[in-house]
Design a protein around this motif. Structure first.
Motif, PDB file in Angstrom:
ATOM      1  N   LEU A  60       2.566  -4.662  -2.015  1.00 16.45           N
ATOM      2  CA  LEU A  60       0.928  -5.043  -1.513  1.00 16.45           C
ATOM      3  C   LEU A  60       0.320  -4.087  -0.613  1.00 16.45           C
ATOM      4  O   LEU A  60      -0.754  -3.668  -0.820  1.00 16.45           O
ATOM      5  CB  LEU A  60       0.928  -6.480  -1.152  1.00 16.45           C
ATOM      6  N   TYR A  61       0.795  -3.843   0.422  1.00 12.62           N
ATOM      7  CA  TYR A  61       0.395  -3.303   1.607  1.00 12.62           C
ATOM      8  C   TYR A  61       0.104  -1.493   1.106  1.00 12.62           C
ATOM      9  O   TYR A  61      -1.083  -1.185   1.257  1.00 12.62           O
ATOM     10  CB  TYR A  61       1.354  -3.052   2.645  1.00 12.62           C
ATOM     11  N   GLU A  62       1.157  -1.025   0.212  1.00 14.99           N
ATOM     12  CA  GLU A  62       0.938   0.291  -0.131  1.00 14.99           C
ATOM     13  C   GLU A  62      -0.057   0.311  -1.219  1.00 14.99           C
ATOM     14  O   GLU A  62      -1.086   1.111  -1.525  1.00 14.99           O
ATOM     15  CB  GLU A  62       2.407   0.945  -0.688  1.00 14.99           C
ATOM     16  N   GLU A  63      -0.120  -0.665  -1.983  1.00 19.10           N
ATOM     17  CA  GLU A  63      -1.283  -0.930  -3.271  1.00 19.10           C
ATOM     18  C   GLU A  63      -2.590  -0.965  -2.415  1.00 19.10           C
ATOM     19  O   GLU A  63      -3.562  -0.437  -3.034  1.00 19.10           O
ATOM     20  CB  GLU A  63      -0.781  -1.898  -4.039  1.00 19.10           C
ATOM     21  N   ASN A  64      -2.689  -1.776  -1.676  1.00 21.82           N
ATOM     22  CA  ASN A  64      -3.891  -1.975  -0.892  1.00 21.82           C
ATOM     23  C   ASN A  64      -4.721  -0.840  -0.224  1.00 21.82           C
ATOM     24  O   ASN A  64      -5.734  -0.448  -0.182  1.00 21.82           O
ATOM     25  CB  ASN A  64      -3.832  -3.154  -0.020  1.00 21.82           C
ATOM     26  N   LEU A  65      -3.560  -0.107   0.561  1.00 23.66           N
ATOM     27  CA  LEU A  65      -4.113   1.094   1.155  1.00 23.66           C
ATOM     28  C   LEU A  65      -4.402   2.151   0.179  1.00 23.66           C
ATOM     29  O   LEU A  65      -5.498   2.970   0.221  1.00 23.66           O
ATOM     30  CB  LEU A  65      -2.804   1.730   1.978  1.00 23.66           C
ATOM     31  N   ALA A  66      -3.835   2.442  -1.039  1.00 21.34           N
ATOM     32  CA  ALA A  66      -4.208   3.129  -2.128  1.00 21.34           C
ATOM     33  C   ALA A  66      -5.635   2.764  -2.756  1.00 21.34           C
ATOM     34  O   ALA A  66      -6.567   3.691  -2.853  1.00 21.34           O
ATOM     35  CB  ALA A  66      -3.336   2.937  -3.255  1.00 21.34           C
ATOM     36  N   THR A  67      -5.792   1.716  -2.679  1.00 20.55           N
ATOM     37  CA  THR A  67      -7.172   1.162  -3.321  1.00 20.55           C
ATOM     38  C   THR A  67      -8.329   1.350  -2.289  1.00 20.55           C
ATOM     39  O   THR A  67      -9.423   1.874  -2.512  1.00 20.55           O
ATOM     40  CB  THR A  67      -6.919  -0.463  -3.625  1.00 20.55           C
ATOM     41  N   LEU A  68      -7.967   1.432  -0.903  1.00 19.00           N
ATOM     42  CA  LEU A  68      -8.791   1.414   0.254  1.00 19.00           C
ATOM     43  C   LEU A  68      -9.110   3.005   0.323  1.00 19.00           C
ATOM     44  O   LEU A  68     -10.193   3.559   0.224  1.00 19.00           O
ATOM     45  CB  LEU A  68      -8.135   1.207   1.407  1.00 19.00           C
TER      46      LEU A  68
END
Length: 108
Positions: A60-68
């Motif tokens: 989740l953390y990695e996906e959210n940073l990619a989206t950011l």
């Protein structure tokens, strides 16, 4: 993450006050570099999570940073084009992402 939060608040003020494009881009650059740095490290919150939850939280953390990162690129383009509507839409998206991400990860 503190530098990113400060830069985001500063960017919000700059947009509201109609600051120079260069100033907004400087705040955005801080956010982008903070995001890149955050991708290199696992936050203590995840490291301290129970073993069974760690992989899910890290994903989740990695996906959210990619989206950011993607949204920051959109914001950069909007700022460069001086497109106020796209800037506001992007800011709202980033705020929403921050709230959703913090909720998913259990950040206070």
């Amino acid at each position: 993450m503190e530098a990113m939060n400060r830069a985001f608040r500063q960017l919000g003020r700059q947009i509201k006050e109609g600051a120079a494009t260069e100033d907004m881009l400087a705040s955005l650059a801080t956010m982008q570099s903070s995001t890149a740095e955050a991708r290199k490290h696992l936050p203590p919150l995840i490291a301290k999570a129970p073993e069974a939850d760690r992989a899910r939280l890290q994903k989740l953390y990695e996906e959210n940073l990619a989206t950011l990162s993607q949204e920051l690129d959109v914001l950069q383009t909007a700022i460069q084009q001086k497109d106020k509507e796209k800037i506001q839409t992007s800011i709202k998206s980033i705020r929403s992402l921050r709230g959703d991400s913090h909720e998913q990860l259990g950040v206070d």
